[in-house]
Design a protein around this motif. Structure first.
Motif, PDB file in Angstrom:
ATOM      1  N   LEU A  33       0.851  -1.184   0.000  1.00  0.00           N
ATOM      2  CA  LEU A  33       0.000   0.000   0.000  1.00  0.00           C
ATOM      3  C   LEU A  33       0.888   1.235   0.000  1.00  0.00           C
ATOM      4  N   GLU A  34       0.756   2.065  -1.008  1.00  0.00           N
ATOM      5  CA  GLU A  34       1.611   3.236  -1.190  1.00  0.00           C
ATOM      6  C   GLU A  34       0.753   4.502  -1.221  1.00  0.00           C
ATOM      7  N   ARG A  35       1.104   5.455  -0.369  1.00  0.00           N
ATOM      8  CA  ARG A  35       0.303   6.680  -0.253  1.00  0.00           C
ATOM      9  C   ARG A  35       0.341   7.528  -1.519  1.00  0.00           C
ATOM     10  N   LYS A  36       1.423   7.447  -2.292  1.00  0.00           N
ATOM     11  CA  LYS A  36       1.520   8.163  -3.557  1.00  0.00           C
ATOM     12  C   LYS A  36       1.793   7.158  -4.673  1.00  0.00           C
ATOM     13  N   THR A  37       3.024   7.147  -5.171  1.00  0.00           N
ATOM     14  CA  THR A  37       3.384   6.230  -6.247  1.00  0.00           C
ATOM     15  C   THR A  37       4.703   5.551  -5.917  1.00  0.00           C
ATOM     16  N   VAL A  38       5.010   4.507  -6.647  1.00  0.00           N
ATOM     17  CA  VAL A  38       6.241   3.743  -6.404  1.00  0.00           C
ATOM     18  C   VAL A  38       7.465   4.662  -6.437  1.00  0.00           C
ATOM     19  N   ALA A  39       8.320   4.520  -5.425  1.00  0.00           N
ATOM     20  CA  ALA A  39       9.600   5.250  -5.348  1.00  0.00           C
ATOM     21  C   ALA A  39       9.415   6.757  -5.308  1.00  0.00           C
ATOM     22  N   SER A  40       8.283   7.233  -4.791  1.00  0.00           N
ATOM     23  CA  SER A  40       8.033   8.680  -4.760  1.00  0.00           C
ATOM     24  C   SER A  40       8.632   9.356  -3.527  1.00  0.00           C
ATOM     25  N   GLY A  41       9.148   8.581  -2.578  1.00  0.00           N
ATOM     26  CA  GLY A  41       9.772   9.156  -1.396  1.00  0.00           C
ATOM     27  C   GLY A  41      11.289   9.163  -1.523  1.00  0.00           C
ATOM     28  N   ALA A  42      11.985   8.740  -0.460  1.00  0.00           N
ATOM     29  CA  ALA A  42      13.449   8.784  -0.441  1.00  0.00           C
ATOM     30  C   ALA A  42      14.060   7.975  -1.582  1.00  0.00           C
ATOM     31  N   THR A  43      13.434   6.858  -1.942  1.00  0.00           N
ATOM     32  CA  THR A  43      13.997   6.004  -2.992  1.00  0.00           C
ATOM     33  C   THR A  43      14.178   6.754  -4.301  1.00  0.00           C
ATOM     34  N   GLY A  44      13.204   7.555  -4.670  1.00  0.00           N
ATOM     35  CA  GLY A  44      13.279   8.284  -5.929  1.00  0.00           C
ATOM     36  C   GLY A  44      14.379   9.325  -5.975  1.00  0.00           C
ATOM     37  N   TYR A  45      14.915   9.672  -4.807  1.00  0.00           N
ATOM     38  CA  TYR A  45      15.994  10.665  -4.725  1.00  0.00           C
ATOM     39  C   TYR A  45      17.305  10.037  -4.263  1.00  0.00           C
ATOM     40  N   SER A  46      17.345   8.722  -4.211  1.00  0.00           N
ATOM     41  CA  SER A  46      18.539   8.031  -3.726  1.00  0.00           C
ATOM     42  C   SER A  46      19.732   8.278  -4.638  1.00  0.00           C
ATOM     43  N   SER A  47      20.906   8.397  -4.038  1.00  0.00           N
ATOM     44  CA  SER A  47      22.130   8.536  -4.833  1.00  0.00           C
ATOM     45  C   SER A  47      22.614   7.202  -5.367  1.00  0.00           C
ATOM     46  N   GLY A  48      22.077   6.100  -4.852  1.00  0.00           N
ATOM     47  CA  GLY A  48      22.270   4.802  -5.477  1.00  0.00           C
ATOM     48  C   GLY A  48      23.627   4.149  -5.292  1.00  0.00           C
ATOM     49  N   ARG A 162       4.426 -10.951 -10.214  1.00  0.00           N
ATOM     50  CA  ARG A 162       4.371 -12.213 -10.965  1.00  0.00           C
ATOM     51  C   ARG A 162       4.153 -13.407 -10.032  1.00  0.00           C
ATOM     52  N   ASN A 163       4.593 -13.247  -8.779  1.00  0.00           N
ATOM     53  CA  ASN A 163       4.434 -14.308  -7.783  1.00  0.00           C
ATOM     54  C   ASN A 163       3.221 -14.101  -6.891  1.00  0.00           C
ATOM     55  N   GLY A 164       2.348 -13.171  -7.246  1.00  0.00           N
ATOM     56  CA  GLY A 164       1.089 -13.049  -6.524  1.00  0.00           C
ATOM     57  C   GLY A 164       0.915 -11.838  -5.642  1.00  0.00           C
ATOM     58  N   ALA A 165       1.893 -10.934  -5.600  1.00  0.00           N
ATOM     59  CA  ALA A 165       1.748  -9.714  -4.801  1.00  0.00           C
ATOM     60  C   ALA A 165       0.818  -8.722  -5.496  1.00  0.00           C
ATOM     61  N   THR A 166       0.254  -7.821  -4.706  1.00  0.00           N
ATOM     62  CA  THR A 166      -0.632  -6.780  -5.215  1.00  0.00           C
ATOM     63  C   THR A 166      -0.076  -5.417  -4.841  1.00  0.00           C
ATOM     64  N   LEU A 167       0.007  -4.504  -5.783  1.00  0.00           N
ATOM     65  CA  LEU A 167       0.430  -3.123  -5.533  1.00  0.00           C
ATOM     66  C   LEU A 167      -0.792  -2.214  -5.637  1.00  0.00           C
ATOM     67  N   ILE A 168      -1.026  -1.404  -4.611  1.00  0.00           N
ATOM     68  CA  ILE A 168      -2.118  -0.438  -4.638  1.00  0.00           C
ATOM     69  C   ILE A 168      -1.518   0.934  -4.343  1.00  0.00           C
ATOM     70  N   GLN A 169      -1.532   1.821  -5.326  1.00  0.00           N
ATOM     71  CA  GLN A 169      -0.959   3.153  -5.190  1.00  0.00           C
ATOM     72  C   GLN A 169      -2.039   4.171  -4.830  1.00  0.00           C
ATOM     73  N   ASN A 170      -1.597   5.353  -4.417  1.00  0.00           N
ATOM     74  CA  ASN A 170      -2.506   6.407  -3.969  1.00  0.00           C
ATOM     75  C   ASN A 170      -3.453   5.873  -2.891  1.00  0.00           C
ATOM     76  N   CYS A 171      -2.877   5.144  -1.943  1.00  0.00           N
ATOM     77  CA  CYS A 171      -3.648   4.430  -0.919  1.00  0.00           C
ATOM     78  C   CYS A 171      -2.986   4.684   0.436  1.00  0.00           C
ATOM     79  N   GLU A 172      -3.420   5.718   1.119  1.00  0.00           N
ATOM     80  CA  GLU A 172      -2.795   6.127   2.373  1.00  0.00           C
ATOM     81  C   GLU A 172      -3.425   5.397   3.561  1.00  0.00           C
ATOM     82  N   VAL A 173      -2.601   4.793   4.383  1.00  0.00           N
ATOM     83  CA  VAL A 173      -3.071   4.080   5.572  1.00  0.00           C
ATOM     84  C   VAL A 173      -3.400   5.089   6.670  1.00  0.00           C
TER      85      VAL A 173
END
Length: 392
Positions: A33-48, A162-173
């Motif tokens: 469950l992601e409040r915005k979109t995939v990698a929209s927080g720290a991950t999207g700005y990571s120096s990697g 592919r292994n059965g997980a579900t991604l739900i974006q724009n879904c704030e807990v």
């Protein structure tokens, strides 16, 4: 209405994605469950950066396992792409920390990491455009480099799906449900506004993790840490450079493709802003200080120019180390407080946390040093040959 899952992961950054991948690989059907979109927080700005030099052996073990079993053979192990580029890595410290540098390298060699202490003259031979007047020795990892955090996250998630997980974006807990001392699921706000039921809930919410934990009655010592990163045009005459963390100039940098250099400061970061704060302009002195310091290590940076700056945020713990742990009601787990170093450890940390959840004990890497209870126990994590806090 409610939907039932085997586990719920709150947050679709790289850590949440890794956990989902490993849960799904074990046959569970998790929801992310992601409040915005995939990698929209720290991950999207990571120096990697993918480097293994830490002053805490447990962190070096996490990165080594992540490199050895994931980054170095990503397509075969996970599928998709992670964008890993081998540049080599240098750790530069002040002369008074040379003994600690040697101690940390010895620890890492015992783990199996390909690393060594090399002289400033050897650094100059490898990378002629680096100035080496300020140090006598550095740690060198020829296998290290950097990867693309967003690619990494997306490939974890696609494999998990592919292994059965579900991604739900724009879904704030907005609530975590419990019964009889156990978690039973979560509630979310519009547009979903529904319950998601599961016996396992994992808080991988980045800079929102403190607020999410409070929904389960867990108080974690976490502040928001804000970090400015610049992309500089690569001077045309600049030769090969590695990824570098340089404690003398308080900067880190690495190539970004063939045309840019990513660079940032270890200092000058804001603390304790609201996690809801808008992405802001960098601090007024950031770029000037960065260039002044970078020129000391790469004199040709004077020929460079600014391409862009971005501002990222993460959750910072008191010892600037992550939390991987059960906490509060049964079935509730923390994978947060990554303190700006979560990307490179995420594959092995996700695997180890899933082992803790499903088997009762981590096997990939012992993550018990990162337990939540260390704060109450007064046993904060310090390096065996400590350099002090990374972020000043």
């Amino acid at each position: 209405m409610s939907q039932n899952f085997d586990a719920i992961i709150i947050g679709a950054g790289v850590m949440g994605a890794s956990i989902a991948f490993h849960l799904a690989e074990r046959g569970l059907k998790p929801a992310i469950l992601e409040r915005k979109t995939v990698a929209s927080g720290a991950t999207g700005y990571s120096s990697g950066l993918v480097r293994m030099h830490y002053d805490l052996a447990a962190e070096s073990e996490l990165v080594f396992a992540s490199y050895k079993h994931y980054f170095s053979n990503w397509k075969e192990r996970v599928g998709g792409e992670c964008g890993f580029i081998n540049t080599g890595f240098l750790k530069v410290v002040k002369r008074e920390y040379e003994d600690k540098l040697r101690g940390n390298v010895a620890n890492q060699q015992r783990i199996g990491i390909n690393t060594s202490v090399i002289s400033a003259d050897e650094v100059k031979k490898l990378f002629p455009d680096l100035a080496t007047d300020h140090f006598d020795f550095a740690a060198y990892e020829p296998d290290s480099g950097y990867a693309d955090a967003t690619l990494t996250t997306n490939s974890f998630i696609e494999s998990a799906k592919r292994n059965g997980a579900t991604l739900i974006q724009n879904c704030e807990v907005t609530a975590i449900h419990t019964s009889g001392g156990r978690v039973t699921g979560v509630n979310t706000m519009a547009p979903w506004r529904q319950d998601f039921d599961a016996p396992i809930v994992i808080n991988a919410a980045g800079r929102w993790a403190k607020q999410i934990a409070s929904l389960a009655g867990v108080k974690i010592p976490l502040e928001t840490w804000t970090h400015d990163v610049a992309f500089l045009h690569r001077p045309p005459s600049l030769g090969k450079i590695p990824a570098v963390i340089d404690d003398i100039i308080n900067c880190y940098f690495r190539p970004e493709g063939s045309a840019l250099i990513l660079a940032a400061s270890e200092g000058d970061s804001l603390r304790d802003e609201s996690p809801e704060a808008d992405e802001q302009m960098p601090s007024p002195t950031f770029l000037e200080n960065l260039i002044d310091n970078m020129v000391r290590r790469i004199p040709k940076i004077e020929e460079s120019g600014l391409q862009s700056i971005h501002v990222g945020r993460d959750g910072l713990t008191p010892d600037q180390r992550a939390i991987y742990s059960a906490a509060g009601p049964d079935g509730f787990y923390l994978a947060c407080g990554l303190s700006g170093t979560g990307f490179k450890t995420s594959p092995a940390a996700g695997a180890s946390l899933v082992e803790l959840i499903l088997d009762g004990k981590p096997k990939t890497v012992d993550i018990t040093p990162f337990r939540f209870s260390r704060f109450a126990e007064g046993k904060l994590l310090y390096g065996e040959y400590a350099y002090g806090n990374i972020w000043k």
